[in-house]
Scaffold this motif. Structure first.
Motif, mmCIF file in Angstrom:
data_model
loop_
_atom_site.group_PDB
_atom_site.id
_atom_site.type_symbol
_atom_site.label_atom_id
_atom_site.label_comp_id
_atom_site.label_asym_id
_atom_site.label_seq_id
_atom_site.Cartn_x
_atom_site.Cartn_y
_atom_site.Cartn_z
ATOM 1 N N UNK A 1 -3.194 -6.300 -7.584
ATOM 2 C CA UNK A 1 -4.161 -6.948 -6.765
ATOM 3 C C UNK A 1 -3.735 -7.154 -5.330
ATOM 4 N N UNK A 2 -2.450 -7.036 -5.009
ATOM 5 C CA UNK A 2 -2.111 -7.110 -3.587
ATOM 6 C C UNK A 2 -2.718 -5.925 -2.836
ATOM 7 N N UNK A 3 -3.249 -6.228 -1.668
ATOM 8 C CA UNK A 3 -3.860 -5.215 -0.813
ATOM 9 C C UNK A 3 -3.301 -5.361 0.589
ATOM 10 N N UNK A 4 -2.873 -4.244 1.154
ATOM 11 C CA UNK A 4 -2.461 -4.236 2.552
ATOM 12 C C UNK A 4 -3.289 -3.174 3.276
ATOM 13 N N UNK A 5 -3.929 -3.578 4.361
ATOM 14 C CA UNK A 5 -4.712 -2.680 5.189
ATOM 15 C C UNK A 5 -4.064 -2.629 6.554
ATOM 16 N N UNK A 6 -3.726 -1.438 6.987
ATOM 17 C CA UNK A 6 -3.093 -1.251 8.290
ATOM 18 C C UNK A 6 -4.022 -0.449 9.188
ATOM 19 N N UNK A 7 -4.305 -0.985 10.342
ATOM 20 C CA UNK A 7 -5.080 -0.288 11.369
ATOM 21 C C UNK A 7 -4.174 -0.156 12.575
ATOM 22 N N UNK A 8 -3.974 1.070 13.016
ATOM 23 C CA UNK A 8 -3.066 1.289 14.132
ATOM 24 C C UNK A 8 -3.645 2.298 15.109
ATOM 25 N N UNK A 9 -3.203 2.193 16.328
ATOM 26 C CA UNK A 9 -3.689 3.089 17.379
ATOM 27 C C UNK A 9 -2.950 4.419 17.395
ATOM 28 N N UNK A 10 -1.872 4.525 16.640
ATOM 29 C CA UNK A 10 -1.068 5.748 16.687
ATOM 30 C C UNK A 10 -1.388 6.682 15.522
#
Length: 111
Positions: A1-10
């Motif tokens: 159930x852990x969720x990590x969302x990464x939004x990056x400019x690169x």
């Protein structure tokens, strides 16, 4: 159930390896099985932050319990700095504990 969302400019090279490393990190930080960790990645997203278009990252971490921002922030920031070369002062992290009744898996809520 852990969720990590990464939004990056690169642009991220070796996305699969990076996402696997994210999964391992979140599993360790939440002390939950990696079997239930989900990683979402959005790259090359235009981000204007602190009056600059320099590389930046926004991270959203959610889980049913096990969220401890004071213990997780530094580890996540160091991970991003080492893996993506984005300094900690160019990264925001949002943490959220979710009620088990508001998270489902396999068609059924956890709680």
């Amino acid at each position: 159930m852990p969720l990590i969302t990464l939004s990056t400019s690169i642009k991220i090279n070796q996305k699969n390896i990076f996402m696997e490393d994210c999964s391992k990190l979140l599993s360790t930080l939440t002390n939950k099985s990696e079997k239930y960790v989900m990683v979402r990645l959005f790259e090359q997203i235009p981000i204007y932050f602190s009056q600059s278009f320099d590389p930046a990252c926004f991270i959203d971490v959610k889980s049913i319990g096990s969220i401890e921002p004071s213990k997780m922030s530094e580890s996540i920031s160091e991970f991003i700095s080492n893996k993506l070369k984005i300094p900690a002062h160019r990264t925001y992290i949002q943490f959220e504990n979710i009620e088990a009744s508001n998270w489902a898996y396999g068609g059924k809520p956890f709680g």
